[in-house]
Design a protein around this motif. Structure first.
Motif, PDB file in Angstrom:
ATOM      1  N   VAL A 122     -41.229 -21.566  28.542  1.00 30.79           N
ATOM      2  CA  VAL A 122     -41.867 -22.632  29.317  1.00 30.79           C
ATOM      3  C   VAL A 122     -41.694 -22.389  30.811  1.00 30.79           C
ATOM      4  O   VAL A 122     -40.799 -21.659  31.239  1.00 30.79           O
TER       5      VAL A 122
ATOM      6  N   GLN B  35     -41.626 -29.719  31.379  1.00 29.44           N
ATOM      7  CA  GLN B  35     -41.777 -28.332  30.931  1.00 29.44           C
ATOM      8  C   GLN B  35     -43.155 -28.102  30.311  1.00 29.44           C
ATOM      9  O   GLN B  35     -43.634 -28.895  29.507  1.00 29.44           O
TER      10      GLN B  35
ATOM     11  N   PRO C 174     -45.478 -25.165  28.338  1.00 32.84           N
ATOM     12  CA  PRO C 174     -45.454 -23.872  27.654  1.00 32.84           C
ATOM     13  C   PRO C 174     -46.270 -22.818  28.392  1.00 32.84           C
ATOM     14  O   PRO C 174     -47.340 -23.112  28.937  1.00 32.84           O
TER      15      PRO C 174
ATOM     16  N   HIS D  88     -49.316 -25.833  23.422  1.00 38.38           N
ATOM     17  CA  HIS D  88     -49.979 -26.203  24.675  1.00 38.38           C
ATOM     18  C   HIS D  88     -51.491 -26.119  24.426  1.00 38.38           C
ATOM     19  O   HIS D  88     -52.020 -25.040  24.148  1.00 38.38           O
TER      20      HIS D  88
END
Length: 276
Positions: A7, A15, A17, A46
């Motif tokens: 990440v 965070q 990815p 993501h």
């Protein structure tokens, strides 16, 4: 740790990815649903969509049907480019949430600084109004991060000067051959993270002979070189595909392009749509 499990950390600590699945030009319904399901099954966490793509409902359905906890999947959507009012932005967000059937959104972006039908129109005032609506949604906890897309340094400066929250992300077209150094330098100065859409140059890069030559050297595909290049530029690439083998291959980028080969790739210039 594989890149797929790594990440980036945005300026507010959220965070994101490193690799996401893009869904631009992926048809709503079964095509989008299956693409997202295949990506999630193969480790993606993501997913990038937008109201303008008209496939938010399909993305939301796949996320819910995947069986993966919602909080483990980072989902981005975008405010349509022509919406430049405070109330319009709030209404559009509610529409997006209704389509996705989510309680919150991970990232919400203004899709462009001007309507696609009136590119380069001065919408500074409208962008501030729309962004202020997004700021309030962010402060209420309904969006984990906010930002912009296709914004130039001047467009972002307008937001910074007139709003409270510096955009966390600027999502731009970024791939081998395009010069985005001015925008990237500005964003890095202000701790605005860069997401790279169309990392394969809308597919045209895959037939570029110089990129093919580098790919052969590393025994990988041209697509993998393009994605790895974006990662080594410290951006988050968002490749799109509806084919499972390519969805998987696009994440198999746990190799390092040498400094010499990165410099060679940086010498490639021009609009990839004009290459033979």
């Amino acid at each position: 740790m594989k890149v797929l499990n790594q990440v980036y950390t945005l300026s507010n600590g959220v965070q994101l990815p490193k690799i996401g699945l893009g869904t631009w030009q992926t048809k709503k319904g079964e095509e989008t649903y299956q693409s997202v399901m295949m990506a999630l099954k193969n480790g993606y966490r993501h997913i990038d969509t937008a109201e303008g793509y008209q496939n938010e409902a399909s993305v939301g359905q796949a996320v819910r049907d995947s069986g993966i906890p919602r909080e483990e999947i980072f989902v981005t959507s975008k405010l349509e480019s022509h919406i430049k009012t405070y109330e319009g932005a709030l209404e559009a967000f509610e529409k997006t949430m209704k389509e996705l059937k989510f309680d919150y959104l991970d990232l919400f972006l203004i899709h462009a600084p001007w309507p696609w039908s009136e590119m380069y129109k001065d919408c500074n005032e409208g962008n501030v109004l729309a962004y202020k609506a997004m700021e309030n949604l962010y402060k209420e906890g309904r969006i984990r991060a906010i930002g912009v897309s296709n914004f130039s340094p001047n467009d972002i400066e307008n937001i910074i000067q007139n709003c409270d929250v510096v955009p966390h992300v600027n999502q731009i077209g970024y791939f081998i051959g395009i010069d985005q150094s001015e925008t990237i330098d500005y964003c890095r100065k202000h701790n605005i993270f860069i997401e790279a859409y169309s990392p394969l140059g809308i597919g045209y890069l895959l037939s570029n002979k110089d990129i093919q030559k580098v790919a052969e050297k590393y025994n990988v595909s041209p697509a993998q070189i393009c994605i790895r290049w974006c990662l080594q530029k410290e951006t988050a690439p968002l490749p799109k595909s509806i084919h499972e083998n390519r969805i998987i291959q696009n994440t198999e980028v746990d190799f390092e392009i040498s400094d010499e080969d990165m410099e060679f790739l940086d010498t490639i210039k021009g609009d990839p749509r004009r290459w033979d």
